[in-house]
Design an enzyme around this catalytic site. Structure first.
Site, PDB file in Angstrom:
ATOM      1  CG  HIS A 264      -2.013  -0.646  -4.272  1.00  0.00           C
ATOM      2  ND1 HIS A 264      -2.295   0.666  -3.970  1.00  0.00           N
ATOM      3  CD2 HIS A 264      -2.399  -1.359  -3.190  1.00  0.00           C
ATOM      4  CE1 HIS A 264      -2.837   0.734  -2.775  1.00  0.00           C
ATOM      5  NE2 HIS A 264      -2.911  -0.474  -2.272  1.00  0.00           N
TER       6      HIS A 264
ATOM      7  CG  ASN B 209      -3.210   3.682   0.487  1.00  0.00           C
ATOM      8  OD1 ASN B 209      -4.389   3.758   0.825  1.00  0.00           O
ATOM      9  ND2 ASN B 209      -2.654   2.548   0.103  1.00  0.00           N
TER      10      ASN B 209
ATOM     11  CB  SER C 153      -0.869   0.036   1.261  1.00  0.00           C
ATOM     12  OG  SER C 153      -1.745  -1.049   1.301  1.00  0.00           O
TER      13      SER C 153
ATOM     14  CD  GLU D 260      -2.420   3.688  -6.428  1.00  0.00           C
ATOM     15  OE1 GLU D 260      -2.227   4.890  -6.439  1.00  0.00           O
ATOM     16  OE2 GLU D 260      -2.260   3.009  -5.394  1.00  0.00           O
TER      17      GLU D 260
END
Ligand code: CAA
Ligand code: NAD
Length: 284
Positions: free
Chosen positions: A140, A190, A119, A152
């Site tokens: 991701h 994130n 992450s 991602e």
């Protein structure tokens, strides 16, 4: 090189979901965890999720069985040697991931790609623990992987164009929409999400409102599917804290400092849904 055999290491909520998505797209998947028993439990959870889809009439039972027949539990991570792509989804701790990559990298064929579902941790740094940094990438998935559209793709400093193309094509084959991010802490999602969750923790810590009212305000006021505290419980408070720590340490700004309340919940073992208690309690 077509990716047909995939290994997923870490059979928790993300690894199980990624295995499900890949098997539903027709790939052969090996599911590994620290022990075969943990991987078997991950497979059972995944079977339960597929079972619910069958009950709702969204998936024929025969299709569920076909998906499950494509997933095999690994006796150990060494069984991943045959994979064209190994994706790691273990705990969000750099040292644990590095040790795992050091163990897996020498087993793989030269064409194989190593990917991390991290992450927030630097893909370049993780790649440096292997001898194939050009065949290393961030892939991701969002939680829950079978439902969320986005993947991602994160390019480390040494990730080759070929690796990026193969992984982007694979994500599309899995039915996902991709965005490509540079290798900066937290990437895109994130970098934006964790400060939101952390701010909600500070607001709760300051007594601004109840957890329910903070969540309702964001859910209805901003039209989010879940309030930030509910979402934090869903992600896992340990994972939220580890990501917040990476942002704070690597970006070096006080605005990323994790709220004490978040740290306390993790210290108490209140990790969210997965332990039955986080900011809320979960039944049964
Ligand atoms: N496989 C396939 N489909 C599944 C599934 C599975 N394992 N689990 C659920 N679904 C489907 C359900 O069948 C249902 O489909 P329909 O709407 O067609 O009936 C749909 O997904 C929604 O499921 P539920 O009805 O059980 O639950 P819900 O409506 O409350 O939605 C949710 C649950 C999708 C999680 C929704 O609340 C949501 O989108 N929440 C926000 C999630 C989010 O923000 N995720 C990103 C987190 S950040 C991240 O992942 C990055 C990181 O590094 C931390
Ligand atoms: P989780 O706690 O549900 O699962 C982690 C799994 O890794 C566990 O089954 C654990 O037994 C296993 N594991 C730990 N150390 C291991 C090792 N050395 N070898 C093999 N298996 C090992 O965590 P999760 O939520 O699935 O998160 C996994 C990864 O995915 C983390 O890097 C996290 O940051 C990332 N991620 C999480 C989310 C989320 O919303 N939870 C979303 C996207 C990405």
């Amino acid at each position: 090189m077509a990716i047909e055999r995939m290994a997923v290491i870490g059979a928790g909520q993300m690894g199980g979901g990624i295995a499900q998505v890949a098997a539903q797209a027709g790939l052969k998947v090996l599911l590994a965890d620290a022990t075969p028993d943990l991987a078997t439990r991950g497979l059972a959870r995944l079977g339960g999720a597929l079972g619910k889809l069958v009950e709702k009439g969204k998936l024929p039972a025969a299709e569920r069985d076909a998906v499950l027949s494509r997933i095999r539990v690994a006796e150990s991570v060494e069984a991943c040697a045959e994979a064209d792509l190994v994706i790691e989804a273990v705990v969000e701790k750099e040292e644990v991931k590095r040790q795992l990559f050091q163990r897996v990298d020498p087993l793989l064929a030269p064409h194989a790609i190593l990917a991390s579902n991290t992450s927030s941790i630097s893909i370049t740094a993780l790649a440096a623990s292997t001898r194939r940094p050009e065949r290393f990438i961030g892939m991701h998935f969002m939680n829950p992987p079978p439902v969320m559209q986005l993947v991602e793709v994160i390019r480390g400093l040494q990730t080759s164009d070929e690796t990026w193309s193969e992984v982007t094509a694979l994500a599309k084959r899995l039915g996902k929409i991709t965005v490509t991010s540079k290798d900066v802490p937290g990437f895109i999602v994130n970098r934006v999400l964790i400060p939101l969750i952390n701010e909600a923790c500070f607001a709760l810590q300051e007594g601004l409102a109840t957890p329910e009212d903070i969540d309702t305000a964001v859910k209805l006021g901003l039209n989010h599917p879940m309030g930030p505290l509910t979402l934090a419980d869903f992600i896992g408070l340990d994972t939220c804290l580890y990501i917040a720590e990476v942002l704070h340490r690597e970006l070096g700004e006080d605005k990323y400092r994790p709220a004490a309340l978040l740290r306390q919940h993790v210290a108490a073992g209140w990790l969210g849904r997965k332990t039955g208690r986080g900011f809320y309690r979960y039944g049964g």
